[in-house]
Design an enzyme around this catalytic site. Structure first.
Site, PDB file in Angstrom:
ATOM      1  N   CYS A 167      -5.303  12.554  13.095  1.00 33.96           N
ATOM      2  CA  CYS A 167      -5.943  11.312  12.709  1.00 33.96           C
ATOM      3  C   CYS A 167      -5.678  10.656  14.268  1.00 33.96           C
ATOM      4  CB  CYS A 167      -5.296  10.499  11.582  1.00 33.96           C
ATOM      5  SG  CYS A 167      -3.780   9.854  12.171  1.00 33.96           S
ATOM      6  N   ASP A 170       4.066   0.156  12.046  1.00 31.48           N
ATOM      7  CA  ASP A 170       2.964  -0.450  11.767  1.00 31.48           C
ATOM      8  C   ASP A 170       2.666  -1.874  12.288  1.00 31.48           C
ATOM      9  OD1 ASP A 170       2.354   2.029  10.406  1.00 31.48           O
ATOM     10  OD2 ASP A 170       2.609   1.381   8.355  1.00 31.48           O
ATOM     11  N   ARG A 172       0.514  14.191  13.499  1.00 30.13           N
ATOM     12  CA  ARG A 172       1.196  13.884  12.211  1.00 30.13           C
ATOM     13  C   ARG A 172       1.124  15.255  11.300  1.00 30.13           C
ATOM     14  NH1 ARG A 172      -1.232   8.322   9.590  1.00 30.13           N
ATOM     15  NH2 ARG A 172       0.608   8.469   8.733  1.00 30.13           N
ATOM     16  N   LYS A 210       0.926  -1.207   0.068  1.00 27.58           N
ATOM     17  CA  LYS A 210       0.003  -0.218  -0.044  1.00 27.58           C
ATOM     18  C   LYS A 210       0.960   1.324  -0.078  1.00 27.58           C
ATOM     19  CE  LYS A 210      -1.894   1.815   4.043  1.00 27.58           C
ATOM     20  NZ  LYS A 210      -1.415   3.250   4.266  1.00 27.58           N
ATOM     21  N   ASN A 211       1.808   1.264   0.997  1.00 28.48           N
ATOM     22  CA  ASN A 211       2.508   2.435   1.186  1.00 28.48           C
ATOM     23  C   ASN A 211       3.542   2.917  -0.132  1.00 28.48           C
ATOM     24  OD1 ASN A 211       1.192   2.849   3.263  1.00 28.48           O
ATOM     25  ND2 ASN A 211       2.838   2.324   4.815  1.00 28.48           N
ATOM     26  N   ARG A 270      -9.115  -0.269   4.183  1.00 30.41           N
ATOM     27  CA  ARG A 270      -8.084   0.608   3.709  1.00 30.41           C
ATOM     28  C   ARG A 270      -6.997   0.165   3.327  1.00 30.41           C
ATOM     29  NH1 ARG A 270      -6.418   4.884   7.594  1.00 30.41           N
ATOM     30  NH2 ARG A 270      -4.751   4.717   6.158  1.00 30.41           N
TER      31      ARG A 270
HETATM   32  C1  UD1 Z   1       4.327   6.498   6.386  1.00 34.31           C
HETATM   33  C2  UD1 Z   1       3.237   5.366   6.490  1.00 34.31           C
HETATM   34  C3  UD1 Z   1       2.703   4.856   7.433  1.00 34.31           C
HETATM   35  C4  UD1 Z   1       3.940   4.439   8.575  1.00 34.31           C
HETATM   36  C5  UD1 Z   1       4.944   5.966   8.508  1.00 34.31           C
HETATM   37  C6  UD1 Z   1       6.174   5.607   9.617  1.00 34.31           C
HETATM   38  C7  UD1 Z   1       2.337   5.871   4.059  1.00 34.31           C
HETATM   39  C8  UD1 Z   1       0.974   6.149   3.191  1.00 34.31           C
HETATM   40  N1  UD1 Z   1       2.153   5.842   5.678  1.00 34.31           N
HETATM   41  O1  UD1 Z   1       3.455   7.516   6.912  1.00 34.31           O
HETATM   42  O2  UD1 Z   1       2.004   3.743   7.279  1.00 34.31           O
HETATM   43  O3  UD1 Z   1       3.445   4.114   9.897  1.00 34.31           O
HETATM   44  O4  UD1 Z   1       5.356   6.259   7.178  1.00 34.31           O
HETATM   45  O5  UD1 Z   1       7.047   4.399   9.191  1.00 34.31           O
HETATM   46  O6  UD1 Z   1       3.342   5.595   3.548  1.00 34.31           O
HETATM   47  N2  UD1 Z   1       6.421  14.093  11.337  1.00 34.31           N
HETATM   48  C9  UD1 Z   1       6.487  15.511  11.439  1.00 34.31           C
HETATM   49  N3  UD1 Z   1       6.487  16.306  10.677  1.00 34.31           N
HETATM   50  C10 UD1 Z   1       6.615  15.885   9.244  1.00 34.31           C
HETATM   51  C11 UD1 Z   1       6.299  14.712   8.625  1.00 34.31           C
HETATM   52  C12 UD1 Z   1       6.194  13.757  10.031  1.00 34.31           C
HETATM   53  O7  UD1 Z   1       6.669  15.785  12.846  1.00 34.31           O
HETATM   54  O8  UD1 Z   1       6.462  16.974   8.458  1.00 34.31           O
HETATM   55  C13 UD1 Z   1       6.357  13.054  12.064  1.00 34.31           C
HETATM   56  C14 UD1 Z   1       4.871  12.396  12.402  1.00 34.31           C
HETATM   57  O9  UD1 Z   1       3.724  13.554  13.093  1.00 34.31           O
HETATM   58  C15 UD1 Z   1       4.980  10.963  13.045  1.00 34.31           C
HETATM   59  C16 UD1 Z   1       6.439  10.691  12.226  1.00 34.31           C
HETATM   60  O10 UD1 Z   1       7.048  11.988  11.983  1.00 34.31           O
HETATM   61  O11 UD1 Z   1       5.137  11.094  14.421  1.00 34.31           O
HETATM   62  C17 UD1 Z   1       6.570   9.923  11.086  1.00 34.31           C
HETATM   63  O12 UD1 Z   1       5.912  10.246  10.145  1.00 34.31           O
HETATM   64  P1  UD1 Z   1       6.220  10.004   8.853  1.00 34.31           P
HETATM   65  O13 UD1 Z   1       7.380   9.375   8.525  1.00 34.31           O
HETATM   66  O14 UD1 Z   1       6.129  11.198   7.552  1.00 34.31           O
HETATM   67  O15 UD1 Z   1       5.008   8.997   8.295  1.00 34.31           O
HETATM   68  P2  UD1 Z   1       3.894   8.970   7.169  1.00 34.31           P
HETATM   69  O16 UD1 Z   1       4.540   9.467   5.885  1.00 34.31           O
HETATM   70  O17 UD1 Z   1       2.843  10.029   7.402  1.00 34.31           O
END
Ligand code: UD1
Length: 428
Positions: free
Chosen positions: A117, A305, A122, A23-24, A397
């Site tokens: 969420c 995850d 996030r 998915k990701n 999902r």
């Molecule tokens: C992706 C995956 C999700 C997985 C996660 C971590 C997808 C669609 N989803 O989510 O399944 O759990 O990686 O492996 O690919 N953060 C910030 N600022 C930012 C971005 C992130 O503070 O600009 C924080 C987030 O709040 C969170 C952490 O960093 O606490 C990890 O986020 P991130 O690695 O960005 O995860 P996603 O890309 O949202």
């Protein structure tokens, strides 16, 4: 009408199962196809809720998306709008990933702010800070990010945290930038490498994906590409935990065990038997399990995850385990549902203190997010009696045909229309 899974626990899982495409990864490859007017073909695309939402987002922007039997053809010839609306983005936060590709191709994008969420706030500050360093002007108003850049400039960007989404958005924006972009402290998840492979297939110059430093030489003309999505390591991990918790022996195919090293090491540490083979793995349940301390971390660490399913397995281990969640701030909401099934878990900050129990008992429970839902299914398979998992749209999902795959392995699980059990805690 919402649906539930009805599970009669206690059946061992035996046989072989093939995981779907990740998915990701699929979601990001779909977004990347926005960067060319040519047709892109992606195979091994899972038929899951999030993929359908991403297809809706792309169609809303004006793309042609044809999806059948795991094969997707995307043609983003002329887009009709560069605005991803709240009505779609609120359904799936990952929609934010269209920002980078739209900027790379058009120098302009408007994307609704995704909001929070059930696993944490996030933020997207790292996405935006990186884009600003590339010369993008950003304005927030009326719940939207408006991003504009006459020309994107290649830059050196050091991420404060190896965010998966920020790394991907910045990689794609950088493909359309003048000069070279260097992303330091980049995320190293296998899905990042899959995206880099797809971008290279489109004609982009991307080096170092899978390491903490990714270099992108921007400005190369892009064209259509064909690509096969890597297997879903999180689905594989979920099925592996299910086999350990329910008992039995399962061969999991279509995934690279190299993508799951720390997770597999943890399974062995608790006592499961795991054999790694070409294109898959074999998991044999071996109770009683030992307690184990686990800490989630960005890849190659233990994947956040797989934290919820792992909590279920540790609940069935002898002794006390501590699971520390380091990636998301609020990823233990589902624990109260597990307690209703007999788990003994105490949350202290970002630690779950798990005292092993000898049995779980089936109950009515509700999924509050995707991976929490998967954990409840795993618990249901291991529990005595009947478990009814509500709000399974969260599970749909991200898992393709989860109940069909589990049934083929011998589980007693089926889907029913909900009667009175849905709506995880009013207001969530
Ligand atoms: C992706 C995956 C999700 C997985 C996660 C971590 C997808 C669609 N989803 O989510 O399944 O759990 O990686 O492996 O690919 N953060 C910030 N600022 C930012 C971005 C992130 O503070 O600009 C924080 C987030 O709040 C969170 C952490 O960093 O606490 C990890 O986020 P991130 O690695 O960005 O995860 P996603 O890309 O949202």
């Amino acid at each position: 009408m919402s649906e539930v899974f009805v599970i009669r626990g206690g059946e061992e899982l035996r046989g072989s199962v093939r995981v779907s495409g990740a998915k990701n990864s699929a979601l990001k490859l779909m977004a990347a196809s926005l960067m060319t007017g040519d047709e892109c073909r992606i195979v091994n695309v899972p038929d899951i809720g999030d993929v359908r939402i991403m297809a809706e987002v792309l169609r809303h922007l004006g793309a042609d998306v044809d999806f059948r039997d795991g094969e997707m053809a995307l043609r983003c010839h002329e887009l009709s709008t560069l605005r991803a609306p709240y009505a779609l983005v609120r359904k799936m936060r990952a929609s934010i990933i269209v920002l980078g590709p739209l900027l790379a191709r058009y120098g302009h994008a408007e994307v609704a702010l995704p909001g929070g969420c059930n696993i944490g706030t996030r933020n997207i500050d790292l996405h935006l800070r990186g884009l600003a360093e590339m010369g993008v002007e950003l304005e927030m108003s009326h719940g939207y990010i408006e991003a504009r850049a006459e020309r994107l400039r290649g830059s050196r960007i050091s991420l404060a945290f190896p965010s998966v989404g920020a790394t991907e958005n910045l990689m794609m924006a950088a493909v359309g930038a003048d000069g070279t972009t260097c992303i330091e402290n980049a995320a190293r998840e296998p899905e990042i490498q899959d995206l880099a492979d797809f971008l290279r297939g489109m004609g982009a110059q991307v080096h170092g994906a899978g390491t903490p430093v990714i270099e992108i030489e921007g400005g190369h003309a892009l064209h259509g590409a064909s690509h096969r999505v890597i297997g879903d390591r999180i689905e594989a991990g979920t099925l592996a935990v299910a086999a350990c918790a329910a008992g039995g022996e399962v061969s999991i195919e279509g995934v690279s065990s190299g993508h799951l090293q720390v997770f597999l090491r943890t399974l062995r540490e608790v006592g499961a038997e795991v054999d790694e083979g070409e294109g898959g793995l074999m998991v044999r349940a071996h109770p009683p399990y030992r307690s184990c301390d686990v800490a989630t971390l960005p890849h190659p660490g233990f994947p956040t995850d797989l934290q919820p399913p792992m909590v279920v397995l540790l609940s069935l281990a002898q002794g006390i385990s501590v699971l520390t969640e380091n990636v998301f701030e609020n990823r233990f909401l589902y624990v109260d549902e597990l307690k209703r099934m007999g788990c003994d878990i105490k949350i202290e900050g970002n630690h779950a203190i798990i005292r092993g129990v000898t049995r779980l008992s089936g109950a009515e429970v509700c999924a509050c997010d995707l991976r929490a839902g998967a954990a409840l299914v795993v618990a249901g398979l291991a529990a005595e009696g009947e478990t009814v998992v509500g709000d399974i749209h969260h599970i749909d999902r991200g898992y393709e045909e989860l109940e069909g795959k589990l049934r083929a392995l011998g589980a007693d699980i089926h889907r029913e229309e909900a009667e009175g059990i849905s709506g995880w805690r009013e207001g969530c």
